[in-house]
Design an enzyme around this catalytic site. Structure first.
Site, short mmCIF file in Angstrom:
data_model
loop_
_atom_site.label_atom_id
_atom_site.label_comp_id
_atom_site.label_asym_id
_atom_site.label_seq_id
_atom_site.Cartn_x
_atom_site.Cartn_y
_atom_site.Cartn_z
N HIS A 39 0.84 -1.20 0.00
CA HIS A 39 0.00 0.00 0.00
C HIS A 39 0.88 1.26 0.00
O HIS A 39 0.61 2.23 -0.71
CB HIS A 39 -0.88 0.05 1.25
CG HIS A 39 -1.82 -1.11 1.40
ND1 HIS A 39 -1.71 -2.01 2.43
CD2 HIS A 39 -2.90 -1.50 0.68
CE1 HIS A 39 -2.69 -2.91 2.33
NE2 HIS A 39 -3.41 -2.63 1.28
N GLY A 149 -2.48 -1.61 -7.35
CA GLY A 149 -1.35 -2.54 -7.38
C GLY A 149 -1.62 -3.67 -8.36
O GLY A 149 -2.75 -4.15 -8.47
N ASP A 152 -3.25 -7.31 -7.53
CA ASP A 152 -4.62 -7.64 -7.94
C ASP A 152 -4.75 -7.27 -9.41
O ASP A 152 -5.43 -6.30 -9.78
CB ASP A 152 -5.61 -6.85 -7.08
CG ASP A 152 -5.44 -7.17 -5.61
OD1 ASP A 152 -6.06 -8.11 -5.14
OD2 ASP A 152 -4.63 -6.48 -4.93
N VAL A 178 4.77 -5.55 -4.58
CA VAL A 178 5.83 -5.44 -3.57
C VAL A 178 5.87 -6.76 -2.80
O VAL A 178 4.82 -7.28 -2.38
CB VAL A 178 5.57 -4.26 -2.61
CG1 VAL A 178 6.64 -4.22 -1.51
CG2 VAL A 178 5.55 -2.95 -3.39
N SER A 188 -2.47 -8.10 3.23
CA SER A 188 -3.02 -8.02 4.58
C SER A 188 -3.41 -9.41 5.06
O SER A 188 -3.39 -9.69 6.26
CB SER A 188 -4.25 -7.12 4.58
OG SER A 188 -3.94 -5.86 4.02
N ARG A 189 -3.74 -10.30 4.12
CA ARG A 189 -4.20 -11.65 4.51
C ARG A 189 -3.04 -12.55 4.95
O ARG A 189 -3.31 -13.62 5.50
CB ARG A 189 -4.95 -12.30 3.35
CG ARG A 189 -6.31 -11.67 3.11
CD ARG A 189 -7.13 -12.44 2.09
NE ARG A 189 -8.51 -12.01 2.07
CZ ARG A 189 -9.06 -11.19 1.16
NH1 ARG A 189 -8.31 -10.71 0.18
NH2 ARG A 189 -10.33 -10.87 1.23
P1 AMP Z 1 -6.25 -4.01 -0.52
O1 AMP Z 1 -6.15 -3.20 0.72
O2 AMP Z 1 -5.72 -5.40 -0.38
O3 AMP Z 1 -7.62 -3.96 -1.14
O4 AMP Z 1 -5.28 -3.33 -1.59
C1 AMP Z 1 -5.37 -1.97 -1.90
C2 AMP Z 1 -4.47 -1.68 -3.07
O5 AMP Z 1 -3.13 -2.04 -2.74
C3 AMP Z 1 -4.84 -2.49 -4.33
O6 AMP Z 1 -4.66 -1.68 -5.47
C4 AMP Z 1 -3.84 -3.61 -4.29
O7 AMP Z 1 -3.55 -4.16 -5.56
C5 AMP Z 1 -2.62 -2.91 -3.72
N1 AMP Z 1 -1.71 -3.91 -3.14
C6 AMP Z 1 -2.00 -4.83 -2.18
N2 AMP Z 1 -0.91 -5.60 -1.95
C7 AMP Z 1 0.06 -5.17 -2.79
C8 AMP Z 1 1.41 -5.55 -3.04
N3 AMP Z 1 2.00 -6.56 -2.39
N4 AMP Z 1 2.11 -4.88 -3.97
C9 AMP Z 1 1.54 -3.85 -4.66
N5 AMP Z 1 0.29 -3.44 -4.47
C10 AMP Z 1 -0.45 -4.08 -3.55
#
Ligand code: AMP
Length: 291
Positions: A39, A149, A152, A178, A188-189
């Site tokens: 994030h 990111g 996804d 990342v 987060s999981r």
């Molecule tokens: P989330 O909180 O999991 O819904 O993710 C929010 C944003 O962060 C989304 O655009 C995800 O693709 C991005 N994101 C989550 N994990 C990663 C990661 N490891 N590397 C890059 N972007 C990420």
């Protein structure tokens, strides 16, 4: 500028519309919180390219199916505020579910073909929830650019399509995955994993490394990649179920006959209590980390 926390959707919209009238550029990063380096990399990218950075934290109920992890999804609002502030986020939008989905809510946004395969096939209604909430968030944050990111990957492609189809006035920017120092894609999981399960989870990354090695050897047959990946995943002790090993075109997300630059190799698998995803975009991403 100190971090401004906004809970009320109308307050956010009034603020971002005033920024728009002043000619300020706004970079927007939607998240579900429990922030990690993945994030934060999006925050940094938004910080570099815009006058004002708005991030949102909202665990969106409409993108979780029955039996999925909505209730137990990790949350840390205080830690998130501190991380956002230290990355130079200007506004953190943390709405309440009842403000985004009042009782009479009845409008949804759906992208068709791109949501049929990959995660769409295993999580019915998931992308309908994502595209609906992202449309709402874009209307509230009214950004110049929004950052997603490639962790996804399908989500990014679906949102790009939606923005084009609906003429939404925003530029969609994607950022690379990342990873932890050992290669595990940050998520987060990952907090659901025991140390042993986390070791098994590394098999996703290892199998993508294997795919990269095959590509460097000149292999083009998708079935060879699929089999090599399956063998690695199936040998991981806590890997309970493979949802998919997809070898698809990075733009259409349709299966390919030949693996080449622009092909996407995407995986989803259940490890212990966690459903994990990872991917490698052939010729674009490098998996050059220790195996
Ligand atoms: P989330 O909180 O999991 O819904 O993710 C929010 C944003 O962060 C989304 O655009 C995800 O693709 C991005 N994101 C989550 N994990 C990663 C990661 N490891 N590397 C890059 N972007 C990420």
């Amino acid at each position: 500028m100190a971090l401004k926390v906004i809970h009320d959707p109308h307050e956010l919209q009034a603020y971002t519309l005033s920024l728009f009238r002043e000619g300020k550029t706004v970079g927007f990063v939607p998240t579900m919180g429990y922030l990690h380096e993945g994030h934060l990399s999006l925050f940094r990218c938004a910080r570099r390219e815009n006058d004002v950075v708005v991030a949102s934290i909202f665990v969106n109920p409409t993108q979780f199916g029955p039996g999925e992890d909505f209730e137990r999804y990790p949350r840390d609002p205080q830690g998130d505020k501190e991380k956002a502030e230290s990355e130079g986020v200007d506004v953190l939008f943390m709405p309440r579910a009842e403000d985004l989905y009042p009782l009479d809510f009845q409008t949804f946004v759906e992208v068709e073909r791109l949501t049929r395969g990959l995660c769409g096939a295993f999580r019915p209604g998931h992308f309908r929830g994502v595209t609906t909430v992202v449309t709402k968030l874009l209307m509230l944050a009214f950004p110049t650019r929004a950052y997603f990111g490639r962790k996804d990957f399908q989500q990014w492609r679906v949102i790009e399509q939606m923005v084009r189809d609906l003429h939404l006035p925003v530029e969609i920017v994607s950022c690379p995955i990342v990873r932890e120092p050992d290669g595990l894609a940050m998520s987060s999981r990952n907090v659901y994993l025991s140390p042993e399960e986390r070791q098994s989870a590394l098999s996703l990354y290892r199998s993508l490394r294997k795919a990269e090695a095959l590509f460097r050897e000149g292999e083009t047959r998708p079935q060879v990649y699929e089999q090599a990946i399956r063998t690695i995943l199936e040998s991981a002790p806590h890997l309970k179920k493979i949802d998919y090993i997809a070898i698809v075109d990075g733009l259409t997300l349709e299966p390919v006959d030949r693996v080449e630059r622009g092909t996407l190799i995407a995986l989803a698998a259940h490890v212990g209590p966690a459903r994990l995803i990872d991917n490698w975009w052939v010729g674009v991403d490098s998996l050059d980390l220790p195996s």
